[in-house]
Design an enzyme around this catalytic site. Structure first.
Site, PDB file in Angstrom:
ATOM      1  N   GLY A 144     -24.762  -5.993   8.776  1.00 28.00           N
ATOM      2  CA  GLY A 144     -23.284  -5.563   8.290  1.00 28.00           C
ATOM      3  C   GLY A 144     -23.255  -6.025   6.720  1.00 28.00           C
ATOM      4  O   GLY A 144     -23.987  -5.921   5.831  1.00 28.00           O
ATOM      5  N   GLU A 255     -20.446  -2.157  -8.682  1.00 29.92           N
ATOM      6  CA  GLU A 255     -20.302  -1.482  -7.666  1.00 29.92           C
ATOM      7  C   GLU A 255     -18.971  -1.561  -7.110  1.00 29.92           C
ATOM      8  O   GLU A 255     -18.281  -0.338  -6.710  1.00 29.92           O
ATOM      9  CB  GLU A 255     -21.410  -1.780  -6.362  1.00 29.92           C
ATOM     10  CG  GLU A 255     -21.154  -0.908  -5.074  1.00 29.92           C
ATOM     11  CD  GLU A 255     -22.105  -1.388  -4.003  1.00 29.92           C
ATOM     12  OE1 GLU A 255     -21.906  -1.124  -2.969  1.00 29.92           O
ATOM     13  OE2 GLU A 255     -23.029  -2.177  -4.309  1.00 29.92           O
ATOM     14  N   ARG A 256     -18.536  -2.664  -6.914  1.00 31.18           N
ATOM     15  CA  ARG A 256     -17.086  -2.983  -6.460  1.00 31.18           C
ATOM     16  C   ARG A 256     -16.369  -2.397  -7.569  1.00 31.18           C
ATOM     17  O   ARG A 256     -14.886  -1.698  -7.007  1.00 31.18           O
ATOM     18  CB  ARG A 256     -16.861  -4.403  -6.205  1.00 31.18           C
ATOM     19  CG  ARG A 256     -17.488  -4.691  -4.963  1.00 31.18           C
ATOM     20  CD  ARG A 256     -17.693  -6.151  -4.740  1.00 31.18           C
ATOM     21  NE  ARG A 256     -18.543  -6.529  -3.525  1.00 31.18           N
ATOM     22  CZ  ARG A 256     -19.050  -7.503  -3.253  1.00 31.18           C
ATOM     23  NH1 ARG A 256     -18.765  -8.642  -3.803  1.00 31.18           N
ATOM     24  NH2 ARG A 256     -19.876  -7.909  -1.869  1.00 31.18           N
ATOM     25  N   GLN A 292      17.386  10.432   0.197  1.00 27.46           N
ATOM     26  CA  GLN A 292      17.113   9.299  -0.474  1.00 27.46           C
ATOM     27  C   GLN A 292      15.819   8.372  -0.081  1.00 27.46           C
ATOM     28  O   GLN A 292      15.195   7.927  -0.601  1.00 27.46           O
ATOM     29  CB  GLN A 292      18.384   8.432  -0.077  1.00 27.46           C
ATOM     30  CG  GLN A 292      18.426   7.054  -0.692  1.00 27.46           C
ATOM     31  CD  GLN A 292      19.712   6.340  -0.414  1.00 27.46           C
ATOM     32  OE1 GLN A 292      19.649   5.708   0.423  1.00 27.46           O
ATOM     33  NE2 GLN A 292      20.459   6.195  -1.598  1.00 27.46           N
ATOM     34  N   GLN A 349       2.581  11.177   6.071  1.00 29.31           N
ATOM     35  CA  GLN A 349       3.994  11.245   6.838  1.00 29.31           C
ATOM     36  C   GLN A 349       4.899  12.085   6.217  1.00 29.31           C
ATOM     37  O   GLN A 349       5.578  12.683   6.495  1.00 29.31           O
ATOM     38  CB  GLN A 349       4.537   9.946   6.730  1.00 29.31           C
ATOM     39  CG  GLN A 349       5.652   9.583   7.631  1.00 29.31           C
ATOM     40  CD  GLN A 349       5.702   9.572   9.070  1.00 29.31           C
ATOM     41  OE1 GLN A 349       4.446   9.357   9.553  1.00 29.31           O
ATOM     42  NE2 GLN A 349       6.425   9.600  10.009  1.00 29.31           N
ATOM     43  N   HIS A 351       4.005  14.916   4.562  1.00 31.85           N
ATOM     44  CA  HIS A 351       3.646  16.259   4.900  1.00 31.85           C
ATOM     45  C   HIS A 351       4.187  16.589   6.188  1.00 31.85           C
ATOM     46  O   HIS A 351       3.881  17.728   6.654  1.00 31.85           O
ATOM     47  CB  HIS A 351       2.095  16.434   4.845  1.00 31.85           C
ATOM     48  CG  HIS A 351       1.780  16.595   3.295  1.00 31.85           C
ATOM     49  ND1 HIS A 351       1.585  15.672   2.366  1.00 31.85           N
ATOM     50  CD2 HIS A 351       1.648  17.822   2.816  1.00 31.85           C
ATOM     51  CE1 HIS A 351       1.222  16.136   1.269  1.00 31.85           C
ATOM     52  NE2 HIS A 351       1.136  17.486   1.427  1.00 31.85           N
ATOM     53  N   GLY A 352       4.430  15.556   6.901  1.00 29.67           N
ATOM     54  CA  GLY A 352       4.943  15.994   8.384  1.00 29.67           C
ATOM     55  C   GLY A 352       3.626  16.436   9.462  1.00 29.67           C
ATOM     56  O   GLY A 352       2.499  15.857   9.091  1.00 29.67           O
ATOM     57  N   GLY A 377     -18.888  -4.475   0.786  1.00 30.38           N
ATOM     58  CA  GLY A 377     -18.311  -5.686   1.074  1.00 30.38           C
ATOM     59  C   GLY A 377     -17.077  -5.577   1.724  1.00 30.38           C
ATOM     60  O   GLY A 377     -16.121  -4.964   1.160  1.00 30.38           O
TER      61      GLY A 377
END
Length: 392
Positions: A144, A255-256, A292, A349, A351-352, A377
């Protein structure tokens, strides 16, 4: 629609790019519109970008921004051009950004900065042209994020090194011609006994597993790599013998930062498209964006994006001047990936039911974004690094 549209709409004014950067942005966008967008379904079905894409990108000079002109590159000498390229790629999709980023922004600098003159002449022209596709082999099945726990080994045998082991989750792994690979050369030295080898894919004993079936980023070819008695000479060592861990730590901030640029551009694009959707989608006789709750939510999401973008832009400037710290890179990586995932989840959400359909970009973007909290990482590792810097 992209970040330039965000500027014209008045949501945020960005000041880190000049006319040359924006001209370059236009060239990248035109190439992507012409050569990539019409073929995205084919790329996803094949789980890889075709060599024609790489050769085309190379011909445009997009793969050589980190490579000196003497070796076939364009040597921009200004990281902001890298950032522009990354932004435009991720507006199309996150997989495109990750594949090109691994090749041009992450792996190529190892050869440029650590390679011998002979190595540069041997590999860099092909890297810049797209004829030699790069990957970087760090992650192992049991390791990992713990780079110091590598089990792949290289053992001296006469004038050769014999390499045995495996890597997994390697972006570009199935197509790569050259893999910069971290292996253990001095087990007794722990983290200070790791060396980087440039392993050609045609070396006897090199093999690939299947293309991995991922949750998202279908266009990205990701594979397992195996090394069985691969024999290479000292001319394949990149950098210092037993200096690989230090070399990797020195390269991880870029990279990060690249991940942070990708995350922010990706989320911004999907949010802009979602804004347009909420203006067009009707419910109860009115656009859903005028409700709203949705109006307040969009105000919240745009604020999150703009605040994040302001921080990432400052990190780009710092990196371009050589002042970006590894801790600030860690902050940029974890924060941007968190915001990216939160923003795109809300976009689904809004976009339903359509947001859950793979034929809609927002659904694919939602799947594509999830890995950004894991790779380069994990976010937990980033917070650990930040916490240590606080003296904890």
């Amino acid at each position: 629609m992209g970040l330039d549209v965000m500027v014209t709409l008045g949501y945020m004014k960005r000041t880190i790019y000049d006319a040359d950067h924006e001209s370059f942005r236009g060239s990248v966008a035109a190439f992507l519109d012409r050569e990539v967008k019409p073929n995205l379904e084919e790329h996803a079905a094949n789980k890889a970008l075709p060599r024609e894409f790489w050769l085309g990108a190379g011909a445009q000079g997009f793969l050589g921004l980190e490579i000196p002109e003497a070796y076939g590159g364009s040597e921009a000498g200004d990281y902001r051009f890298n950032a522009v390229l990354t932004e435009e790629l991720n507006k199309v999709n996150a997989a495109l950004g990750s594949c090109v980023g691994i090749h041009a922004d992450i792996t190529a600098p190892y050869l440029v900065e650590l390679g011998t003159e002979e190595q540069k002449q041997r590999w860099l022209p092909g890297v810049a042209s797209g004829e030699i596709l790069l990957a970087i082999g760090m992650t192992e099945p049991s390791g990992g994020s713990d780079l110091a726990a590598l089990k792949t080994t290289a053992v001296r045998d006469g004038d050769d090194w014999v390499i045995n082991g495996s890597k997994t989750f390697i972006t570009n792994g199935y197509s790569a011609d050259l893999v910069i690979t971290a292996v253990r050369t001095s087990p007794e030295k722990g983290a200070r006994g790791i060396t980087l080898f440039a392993i050609p894919s045609d070396a006897p004993g090199f093999s690939r597993g299947r293309k991995l079936d991922k949750v998202g980023q279908d266009e990205s070819d990701t594979a397992e790599l195996f090394f069985t008695d691969v024999r290479l000479g000292d001319d394949h060592i990149i950098g210092d013998l037993d200096g690989g861990f230090i070399h990797m730590m020195q390269k991880l901030p870029q990279e990060r930062l690249g991940c942070a640029i990708s995350n922010t551009a990706h989320a911004t694009q999907i949010l802009l498209e979602t804004l347009e959707y909420t203006k067009e989608r009707q419910a109860f006789g009115a656009p859903i964006g005028t409700f709203q709750h949705n109006k307040f939510l969009l105000a919240d999401l745009f604020t999150r994006i703009e605040v994040t973008q302001a921080f990432i832009d400052q990190c780009v400037i710092a990196h371009d001047s050589g002042d970006l710290t590894s801790v600030d890179a860690a902050k940029a990586k974890w924060w941007s990936s968190q915001i990216q995932n939160e923003v795109i989840d809300h976009c689904v959400q809004l976009h339903g039911g359509y947001g859950f359909m793979n034929e809609y970009r927002v659904a694919r973007a939602w799947r594509d974004a999830r890995v950004s909290k894991i790779w380069a990482g994990s976010n937990e590792i980033m917070k650990e690094l930040i916490g240590r810097d606080l003296g904890l």
